[in-house]
Design a protein around this motif. Structure first.
Motif, PDB file in Angstrom:
ATOM      1  N   VAL A  74       0.366  -1.001  -0.246  1.00  0.00           N
ATOM      2  CA  VAL A  74       0.244  -0.652   0.191  1.00  0.00           C
ATOM      3  C   VAL A  74       0.892   1.255   0.041  1.00  0.00           C
ATOM      4  CG1 VAL A  74      -1.458   1.275   1.603  1.00  0.00           C
ATOM      5  CG2 VAL A  74      -2.257  -1.273   1.517  1.00  0.00           C
ATOM      6  N   TYR A  75       1.784   0.848   0.733  1.00  0.00           N
ATOM      7  CA  TYR A  75       2.717   2.416   0.840  1.00  0.00           C
ATOM      8  C   TYR A  75       3.279   2.796  -0.114  1.00  0.00           C
ATOM      9  CZ  TYR A  75       6.728   5.423   1.925  1.00  0.00           C
ATOM     10  OH  TYR A  75       7.510   6.221   2.217  1.00  0.00           O
ATOM     11  N   ALA A  76       4.483   1.234  -1.490  1.00  0.00           N
ATOM     12  CA  ALA A  76       4.590   1.517  -2.309  1.00  0.00           C
ATOM     13  C   ALA A  76       3.484   2.232  -3.537  1.00  0.00           C
ATOM     14  CB  ALA A  76       5.240   0.316  -3.009  1.00  0.00           C
ATOM     15  N   PHE A  77       2.367   1.154  -3.614  1.00  0.00           N
ATOM     16  CA  PHE A  77       1.371   2.461  -3.917  1.00  0.00           C
ATOM     17  C   PHE A  77       0.957   3.736  -4.635  1.00  0.00           C
ATOM     18  CE2 PHE A  77      -3.030   2.792  -6.489  1.00  0.00           C
ATOM     19  CZ  PHE A  77      -2.565   1.229  -7.475  1.00  0.00           C
ATOM     20  N   ARG A  78       0.954   3.966  -2.711  1.00  0.00           N
ATOM     21  CA  ARG A  78       0.473   5.357  -2.290  1.00  0.00           C
ATOM     22  C   ARG A  78       1.689   6.015  -3.172  1.00  0.00           C
ATOM     23  NH1 ARG A  78      -3.201   7.094   1.073  1.00  0.00           N
ATOM     24  NH2 ARG A  78      -3.284   5.295   1.990  1.00  0.00           N
ATOM     25  N   LEU A  79       3.236   5.745  -2.735  1.00  0.00           N
ATOM     26  CA  LEU A  79       3.724   6.195  -2.945  1.00  0.00           C
ATOM     27  C   LEU A  79       4.170   7.172  -4.927  1.00  0.00           C
ATOM     28  CD1 LEU A  79       6.552   7.668  -1.922  1.00  0.00           C
ATOM     29  CD2 LEU A  79       7.924   5.709  -2.559  1.00  0.00           C
ATOM     30  N   GLU A  80       3.734   5.708  -5.892  1.00  0.00           N
ATOM     31  CA  GLU A  80       3.592   6.056  -7.131  1.00  0.00           C
ATOM     32  C   GLU A  80       2.425   6.717  -7.864  1.00  0.00           C
ATOM     33  OE1 GLU A  80       5.769   4.709  -9.556  1.00  0.00           O
ATOM     34  OE2 GLU A  80       7.352   4.513  -8.019  1.00  0.00           O
ATOM     35  N   MET A  81       1.335   5.971  -7.265  1.00  0.00           N
ATOM     36  CA  MET A  81       0.327   6.942  -8.405  1.00  0.00           C
ATOM     37  C   MET A  81      -0.048   8.107  -6.858  1.00  0.00           C
ATOM     38  SD  MET A  81      -0.225   5.077 -10.342  1.00  0.00           S
ATOM     39  CE  MET A  81      -1.702   5.023 -10.348  1.00  0.00           C
ATOM     40  N   GLY A  82      -0.004   7.830  -5.664  1.00  0.00           N
ATOM     41  CA  GLY A  82      -0.628   9.423  -5.523  1.00  0.00           C
ATOM     42  C   GLY A  82      -2.387   8.760  -4.020  1.00  0.00           C
ATOM     43  N   ALA A  83      -2.135   7.945  -4.034  1.00  0.00           N
ATOM     44  CA  ALA A  83      -3.688   7.473  -3.243  1.00  0.00           C
ATOM     45  C   ALA A  83      -3.394   5.968  -4.041  1.00  0.00           C
ATOM     46  CB  ALA A  83      -4.468   7.449  -4.460  1.00  0.00           C
ATOM     47  N   SER A  84      -3.742   5.207  -2.386  1.00  0.00           N
ATOM     48  CA  SER A  84      -4.063   3.522  -1.696  1.00  0.00           C
ATOM     49  C   SER A  84      -4.417   3.038  -3.233  1.00  0.00           C
ATOM     50  CB  SER A  84      -4.507   3.700  -0.482  1.00  0.00           C
ATOM     51  OG  SER A  84      -6.619   4.123  -0.962  1.00  0.00           O
ATOM     52  N   PRO A  85      -4.410   1.801  -2.869  1.00  0.00           N
ATOM     53  CA  PRO A  85      -5.080   0.796  -3.931  1.00  0.00           C
ATOM     54  C   PRO A  85      -7.320   1.193  -4.139  1.00  0.00           C
ATOM     55  CG  PRO A  85      -3.238  -0.195  -2.865  1.00  0.00           C
ATOM     56  CD  PRO A  85      -3.358   0.816  -2.264  1.00  0.00           C
ATOM     57  N   GLN A  86      -7.348   1.121  -2.203  1.00  0.00           N
ATOM     58  CA  GLN A  86      -8.522   1.174  -2.421  1.00  0.00           C
ATOM     59  C   GLN A  86      -9.005   2.711  -3.558  1.00  0.00           C
ATOM     60  OE1 GLN A  86      -6.958   0.440  -0.475  1.00  0.00           O
ATOM     61  NE2 GLN A  86      -7.268  -1.574   1.426  1.00  0.00           N
ATOM     62  N   ALA A  87      -8.315   3.708  -2.728  1.00  0.00           N
ATOM     63  CA  ALA A  87      -9.091   4.946  -3.245  1.00  0.00           C
ATOM     64  C   ALA A  87      -7.985   5.106  -4.533  1.00  0.00           C
ATOM     65  CB  ALA A  87      -7.958   5.889  -3.150  1.00  0.00           C
ATOM     66  N   TYR A  88      -7.707   4.316  -5.781  1.00  0.00           N
ATOM     67  CA  TYR A  88      -7.655   4.225  -6.691  1.00  0.00           C
ATOM     68  C   TYR A  88      -8.119   3.668  -7.905  1.00  0.00           C
ATOM     69  CZ  TYR A  88      -4.775   3.992 -11.310  1.00  0.00           C
ATOM     70  OH  TYR A  88      -4.412   4.173 -12.240  1.00  0.00           O
ATOM     71  N   MET A  89      -8.931   2.085  -7.265  1.00  0.00           N
ATOM     72  CA  MET A  89      -9.551   1.858  -8.037  1.00  0.00           C
ATOM     73  C   MET A  89     -11.239   2.682  -7.923  1.00  0.00           C
ATOM     74  SD  MET A  89      -7.824  -0.202  -9.492  1.00  0.00           S
ATOM     75  CE  MET A  89      -8.795  -2.179 -10.310  1.00  0.00           C
ATOM     76  N   ARG A  90     -11.355   3.116  -6.645  1.00  0.00           N
ATOM     77  CA  ARG A  90     -12.746   3.812  -6.921  1.00  0.00           C
ATOM     78  C   ARG A  90     -12.602   4.569  -8.044  1.00  0.00           C
ATOM     79  NH1 ARG A  90     -12.007   3.437  -0.842  1.00  0.00           N
ATOM     80  NH2 ARG A  90     -11.234   5.284  -0.860  1.00  0.00           N
ATOM     81  N   GLY A  91     -11.960   5.401  -7.500  1.00  0.00           N
ATOM     82  CA  GLY A  91     -11.793   6.471  -9.359  1.00  0.00           C
ATOM     83  C   GLY A  91     -12.120   5.695 -10.397  1.00  0.00           C
ATOM     84  N   ARG A  92     -11.584   4.699 -10.077  1.00  0.00           N
ATOM     85  CA  ARG A  92     -11.719   3.501 -11.408  1.00  0.00           C
ATOM     86  C   ARG A  92     -12.754   3.397 -11.587  1.00  0.00           C
ATOM     87  NH1 ARG A  92      -7.769  -0.096 -13.986  1.00  0.00           N
ATOM     88  NH2 ARG A  92      -9.177  -1.245 -14.246  1.00  0.00           N
ATOM     89  N   GLY A  93     -13.741   3.184 -10.750  1.00  0.00           N
ATOM     90  CA  GLY A  93     -15.067   2.642 -10.562  1.00  0.00           C
ATOM     91  C   GLY A  93     -15.328   1.173 -10.485  1.00  0.00           C
ATOM     92  N   ASP A  94     -14.069   0.611 -10.172  1.00  0.00           N
ATOM     93  CA  ASP A  94     -13.856  -0.831 -10.080  1.00  0.00           C
ATOM     94  C   ASP A  94     -13.218  -1.148  -8.626  1.00  0.00           C
ATOM     95  OD1 ASP A  94     -13.312  -3.180 -11.101  1.00  0.00           O
ATOM     96  OD2 ASP A  94     -11.981  -2.851 -12.187  1.00  0.00           O
ATOM     97  N   ASP A  95     -14.043  -1.127  -7.532  1.00  0.00           N
ATOM     98  CA  ASP A  95     -14.106  -1.183  -6.208  1.00  0.00           C
ATOM     99  C   ASP A  95     -14.362  -2.517  -5.241  1.00  0.00           C
ATOM    100  OD1 ASP A  95     -15.792   0.503  -6.135  1.00  0.00           O
ATOM    101  OD2 ASP A  95     -15.185   1.442  -3.987  1.00  0.00           O
ATOM    102  N   ALA A  96     -15.366  -2.639  -6.141  1.00  0.00           N
ATOM    103  CA  ALA A  96     -16.608  -3.544  -5.305  1.00  0.00           C
ATOM    104  C   ALA A  96     -15.816  -4.670  -5.063  1.00  0.00           C
ATOM    105  CB  ALA A  96     -17.898  -3.999  -6.308  1.00  0.00           C
ATOM    106  N   HIS A  97     -14.579  -5.533  -5.410  1.00  0.00           N
ATOM    107  CA  HIS A  97     -14.005  -7.108  -4.889  1.00  0.00           C
ATOM    108  C   HIS A  97     -13.026  -6.350  -3.675  1.00  0.00           C
ATOM    109  CE1 HIS A  97     -12.275  -5.607  -8.321  1.00  0.00           C
ATOM    110  NE2 HIS A  97     -10.835  -5.589  -7.457  1.00  0.00           N
ATOM    111  N   LEU A  98     -12.515  -4.779  -3.076  1.00  0.00           N
ATOM    112  CA  LEU A  98     -11.474  -4.901  -3.065  1.00  0.00           C
ATOM    113  C   LEU A  98     -11.549  -4.800  -0.967  1.00  0.00           C
ATOM    114  CD1 LEU A  98     -10.017  -1.776  -4.654  1.00  0.00           C
ATOM    115  CD2 LEU A  98      -8.994  -4.000  -5.189  1.00  0.00           C
ATOM    116  N   ALA A  99     -10.268  -5.193  -0.901  1.00  0.00           N
ATOM    117  CA  ALA A  99     -10.488  -5.975   0.765  1.00  0.00           C
ATOM    118  C   ALA A  99      -8.985  -5.754   1.533  1.00  0.00           C
ATOM    119  CB  ALA A  99     -11.675  -6.973   1.088  1.00  0.00           C
TER     120      ALA A  99
END
Length: 266
Positions: free
Chosen positions: A241-266
């Motif tokens: 999560v830290y590495a993802f946030r460092l590169e993308m500026g958001a957590s994996p969950q937040a990034y995928m929510r922005g894509r409208g593709d977060d229903a399965h994330l946990a």
């Protein structure tokens, strides 16, 4: 694993003004090098594509596409399989878009949705002008798209391409430059120099970017955050999560929510 060739259909009619190519590209399959008499947006709604065009070689995720002007020789394939959605656009309708060579650009959720809709209604009669409106919106989105400095650069061929394929297939592979150097018959220093020449970045930086690409691919495919972290070889979910946030500026969950593709994330 050797690459299998997909035949390019012969006698294709030109787009008037837009046509959508819908096809699943199996793992390790590619189209042979070819060119078109029209513009092309190379894109996949899921999975990653490998694109070789005019000396450049890279991998693009569903957040990216490659614009190919008329007449550009190119080869497109997929390492792990992809849902190919290529847009063919009449030459005259490429005005305002890059004409001097391939361009990688970001794909917004709106543009992705428009491509999917265009594929759904392809071949239908446009009695009420709906298809025409979708086409015009796609053209507007393409002209507003933001060019990207690069996708995931890829060696064109040879042992370095084989090395990258192995790491892409198994991002958790722990082997470093010394071990890979022995495998490909180079000293670590020679390997580093050749890799930087081919890709424009160090092997360490390339692996970090490749893991990000695979993370987006796995998350979009339905894998949860913890499983994705394990598949990519991170020591813990928090490290991923830290590495993802460092590169993308958001957590994996937040990034995928922005894509409208977060229903399965946990």
């Amino acid at each position: 694993m050797p690459w299998e060739t997909i035949e390019v259909p012969a006698g294709l009619p030109p787009p008037r003004p837009l046509a959508v190519r819908v096809q699943f590209i199996p793992a390790h399959h590619c189209f042979p090098e070819h060119a078109h008499r029209w513009n092309q947006m190379v894109y996949a709604i899921s999975g990653a594509l490998t694109v070789i065009a005019e000396g450049g070689s890279y991998v693009i995720s569903p957040e990216q596409a490659v614009w190919l002007p008329v007449g550009v020789n190119h080869r497109v394939g997929s390492l792990l399989g992809a849902e190919f959605r290529s847009l063919w656009i009449e030459k005259e309708d490429g005005d305002g878009l890059p004409a001097d060579g391939p361009t990688v650009f970001g794909v917004t959720p709106l543009l992705k949705a428009l491509v999917i809709e265009a594929a759904e209604i392809s071949g239908e009669e446009d009695h009420d002008g709906y298809a025409g409106r979708i086409t015009r919106l796609i053209f507007d989105q393409l002209r507003r798209a933001n060019p990207l400095p690069a996708a995931l650069p890829w060696p064109r061929e040879g042992v370095l391409s084989t090395l990258c394929e192995a790491l892409y297939a198994d991002p958790a592979d722990p082997r470093g430059p010394e071990e890979w150097g022995r495998i490909v018959g180079m000293s670590p220093r020679t390997l580093a120099r050749h890799f930087a020449t081919e890709t424009g970045m160090s092997l360490r930086s390339w692996r970090r970017r490749m893991r990000l690409f695979r993370a987006i691919e796995l998350l979009a495919g339905g894998l949860g955050v913890t499983r994705t972290a394990m598949e990519l070889g991170y020591g813990s979910t928090s490290a991923f999560v830290y590495a993802f946030r460092l590169e993308m500026g958001a957590s994996p969950q937040a990034y995928m929510r922005g894509r409208g593709d977060d229903a399965h994330l946990a």
